[in-house]
Write an enzyme that holds these catalytic residues in place. Structure first.
Site, PDB file in Angstrom:
ATOM      1  N   HIS A 193      40.150  52.015  30.311  1.00 10.95           N
ATOM      2  CA  HIS A 193      39.769  50.674  30.622  1.00 10.95           C
ATOM      3  C   HIS A 193      39.971  50.337  32.319  1.00 10.95           C
ATOM      4  O   HIS A 193      39.217  49.832  32.788  1.00 10.95           O
ATOM      5  CB  HIS A 193      40.506  49.574  29.789  1.00 10.95           C
ATOM      6  CG  HIS A 193      39.867  49.717  28.407  1.00 10.95           C
ATOM      7  ND1 HIS A 193      40.681  50.088  27.402  1.00 10.95           N
ATOM      8  CD2 HIS A 193      38.836  49.367  27.539  1.00 10.95           C
ATOM      9  CE1 HIS A 193      40.317  50.294  26.253  1.00 10.95           C
ATOM     10  NE2 HIS A 193      39.410  49.705  26.419  1.00 10.95           N
ATOM     11  N   GLY A 247      40.152  44.737  24.335  1.00  8.58           N
ATOM     12  CA  GLY A 247      41.612  44.524  24.613  1.00  8.58           C
ATOM     13  C   GLY A 247      42.299  45.985  24.156  1.00  8.58           C
ATOM     14  O   GLY A 247      41.533  47.006  23.916  1.00  8.58           O
TER      15      GLY A 247
END
Ligand code: PAF
Length: 282
Positions: A38, A32
């Site tokens: 990402h 996260g």
């Protein structure tokens, strides 16, 4: 809004349905607090697969007792929005109980030998056991055809390659390039721990890696290059865990300075521990 799944049966149904329909499933595991790095992994997975699953799970077993598990940044809404925008189809959001039904202490552990003993493994005892344990679980839960990991965590990638091969998951692994800020700092969730004064100085890690590459390519012995890198980073205010030149399998190059190499650095600036690497040819 992204399809968010929290229970294993639903996840399995969704992925099995895609697989039955002949679709190729890509997977991007994360903890996260997602950034452009990402998102680039998700886009790469999208190129490799018809459907993309990303997981967000801050894995307690890969943090040491004095590490930043409690303060690790958690940004669920922004993560979900960013994943959807990057082309992710499903967000797998397991709880600690789903990931570790017998609790972290009772969990079956996966330990990769050899490559986990050096560099990060030597400085963060147990870290790679936690990574291998959770990635094996994630692979079993998601059952993707292809999984994407960033090259920034160079040693982690080596550990996961070993794990995938040794446990015969049959998952294709794709290594994604490191995404950098304009000054060369590798993107990382931990960059936000840096104070305004530390942030510009953090770019010194990438500059040092480039100097290491130039040193080795210029014919300097690895040991001398490593010592200079430690000196340079220490002078810039870092507390250095290691600055190393290795073969790409992470074995010390010894006297043989030819072939593909990787320079790796781990260093602390204030409260923030940063890692980065640079691959090159000699
Ligand atoms: O690289 C990471 O974010 C984590 O180590 C991973 C692979 C998601 C396992 O928790």
């Amino acid at each position: 809004m992204i399809d968010t799944v929290r229970d294993l049966d639903t996840l399995r149904d969704r992925v099995a349905g895609w697989t039955r329909a002949g679709l190729r499933v890509g997977f991007v595991p994360t903890m996260g607090n997602l950034h452009a790095g990402h998102h680039s992994l998700v886009r790469l997975a999208r190129e490799q697969a018809d459907r993309v699953v990303a997981s967000v799970f801050v894995n307690p077993t890969q943090f040491g007792p004095n590490e930043d598990f409690a303060r690790y940044p958690r940004t669920p809404e922004a993560d979900a929005d960013g994943l959807a925008a990057a082309g992710c189809d499903l967000l797998w959001l397991p709880s600690v109980e789903t990931m570790y039904p017998y609790g972290a202490a009772g969990a079956v552990q996966v330990r990769v030998p050899g490559v986990t003993d050096v560099l990060e493994g030597a400085h963060r005892p147990g870290h790679f056991d936690g990574v291998a344990t959770v990635v094996a679980r994630l692979f079993n839960q998601v059952r993707p055809h292809v999984a994407v990991f960033g090259r920034k965590d160079y040693q982690q990638l080596a550990v996961i390659r070993y794990l995938e091969r040794d446990l015969a998951f049959g998952i294709e692994l794709v290594a994604a390039p490191t995404i950098r800020e304009a000054d060369g700092l590798a993107m990382s969730s931990r960059n936000q721990y840096l104070s305004p004064d530390e942030r510009p100085r953090a770019a010194e890690i990438h500059a040092t890696l480039q100097a290491m590459r130039e040193g080795v390519q210029g014919g300097a012995p690895s040991e001398a290059v490593e010592a200079q890198a430690v000196q340079r980073l220490t002078a810039a205010g870092f507390d250095v865990d290691y600055a190393a030149v290795r073969r790409t399998d992470l074995i010390p190059a010894g006297g043989d300075e030819r072939g593909p190499r990787v320079a790796l650095v781990a260093a602390r600036l204030g409260r923030t521990r940063l890692i980065d690497n640079l691959e090159f040819e000699t």
